[in-house]
Design a protein around this motif. Sequence first.
Motif, short mmCIF file in Angstrom:
data_model
loop_
_atom_site.label_atom_id
_atom_site.label_comp_id
_atom_site.label_asym_id
_atom_site.label_seq_id
_atom_site.Cartn_x
_atom_site.Cartn_y
_atom_site.Cartn_z
N LYS A 60 9.88 7.27 3.12
CA LYS A 60 10.26 7.85 4.41
C LYS A 60 10.64 9.31 4.25
O LYS A 60 10.27 10.15 5.07
CB LYS A 60 11.43 7.07 5.03
CG LYS A 60 11.05 5.78 5.67
CD LYS A 60 12.24 5.12 6.34
CE LYS A 60 11.82 3.78 6.92
NZ LYS A 60 12.90 3.10 7.61
N ALA A 61 11.38 9.63 3.21
CA ALA A 61 11.81 11.01 2.98
C ALA A 61 10.61 11.91 2.69
O ALA A 61 10.50 13.01 3.25
CB ALA A 61 12.80 11.06 1.83
N ALA A 79 -2.92 -2.60 6.49
CA ALA A 79 -2.44 -3.23 5.26
C ALA A 79 -1.04 -3.83 5.47
O ALA A 79 -0.69 -4.82 4.84
CB ALA A 79 -2.42 -2.23 4.12
N LYS A 80 -0.26 -3.22 6.37
CA LYS A 80 1.08 -3.73 6.68
C LYS A 80 1.03 -4.84 7.73
O LYS A 80 2.06 -5.41 8.08
CB LYS A 80 1.97 -2.60 7.21
CG LYS A 80 2.34 -1.57 6.20
CD LYS A 80 3.47 -2.08 5.35
CE LYS A 80 3.97 -0.99 4.43
NZ LYS A 80 5.11 -1.40 3.66
N ASN A 85 7.39 2.06 10.05
CA ASN A 85 7.02 0.84 9.34
C ASN A 85 7.02 0.98 7.83
O ASN A 85 6.53 0.11 7.13
CB ASN A 85 5.63 0.38 9.81
CG ASN A 85 5.65 -0.01 11.27
OD1 ASN A 85 6.30 -0.98 11.65
ND2 ASN A 85 4.97 0.76 12.10
N THR A 86 7.59 2.06 7.32
CA THR A 86 7.69 2.26 5.87
C THR A 86 8.95 1.56 5.38
O THR A 86 10.01 1.65 5.99
CB THR A 86 7.74 3.76 5.54
OG1 THR A 86 6.56 4.36 6.05
CG2 THR A 86 7.79 3.98 4.05
N MET A 118 0.84 -1.19 0.00
CA MET A 118 0.00 0.00 0.00
C MET A 118 0.88 1.25 0.00
O MET A 118 1.93 1.30 0.62
CB MET A 118 -0.91 -0.01 1.23
CG MET A 118 -1.79 1.19 1.31
SD MET A 118 -3.01 1.03 2.59
CE MET A 118 -4.09 2.34 2.11
N SER A 119 0.43 2.26 -0.67
CA SER A 119 1.18 3.49 -0.84
C SER A 119 0.81 4.51 0.24
O SER A 119 -0.26 4.43 0.86
CB SER A 119 0.87 4.06 -2.22
OG SER A 119 1.50 5.31 -2.37
#
Length: 164
Positions: A94-95, A70-71, A87-88, A1-2
Amino acid sequence: MSIEKILQALTKLEKLHKSLLEIAYKKTEAIKTGDMDSLNQLLKDEQAHVAGISQLEHQRQLEVTDYLRAKGIAPTDNPTVALVLENTNTDEEKALLGAARNKLLLTLETLRHQNDLNQKLTLQSLQFVNLTLEMLRPKPDQINYSKTEVKGPSQDKTYFDSQA
């Protein structure tokens, strides 16, 4: 998932907070000049912005909760972007997420400082009004309403004989 939906929510939140910051700057000027009509209108605008921010914050929390589910992570009562950052998987996400979060935090901090200034200015104006009213108000003479004691021989004696 984005993280796109979370980024969109953070961007909208930052825009609304910046608009709220502009209102706070205008409130400072209205307080300084004593323009009560303008101040009342700004307060109404501010309430509308706060309602919009509340809705967007709720939307952001839902997006974060969906992302974490989703994660495979159980969301907490108050899902935060920091938890998403932890959790990314990709550095790019992350940036992007970190930058959006930092921009929002910077705007919030600036808004907090401006609101503190407005609060101090309002308090100072109120103190000035109270001081002016006290100076214009006539002072009553100091009257002592306390019971004065009479000392002497006639205090306990009565000249009426009730047995007669």
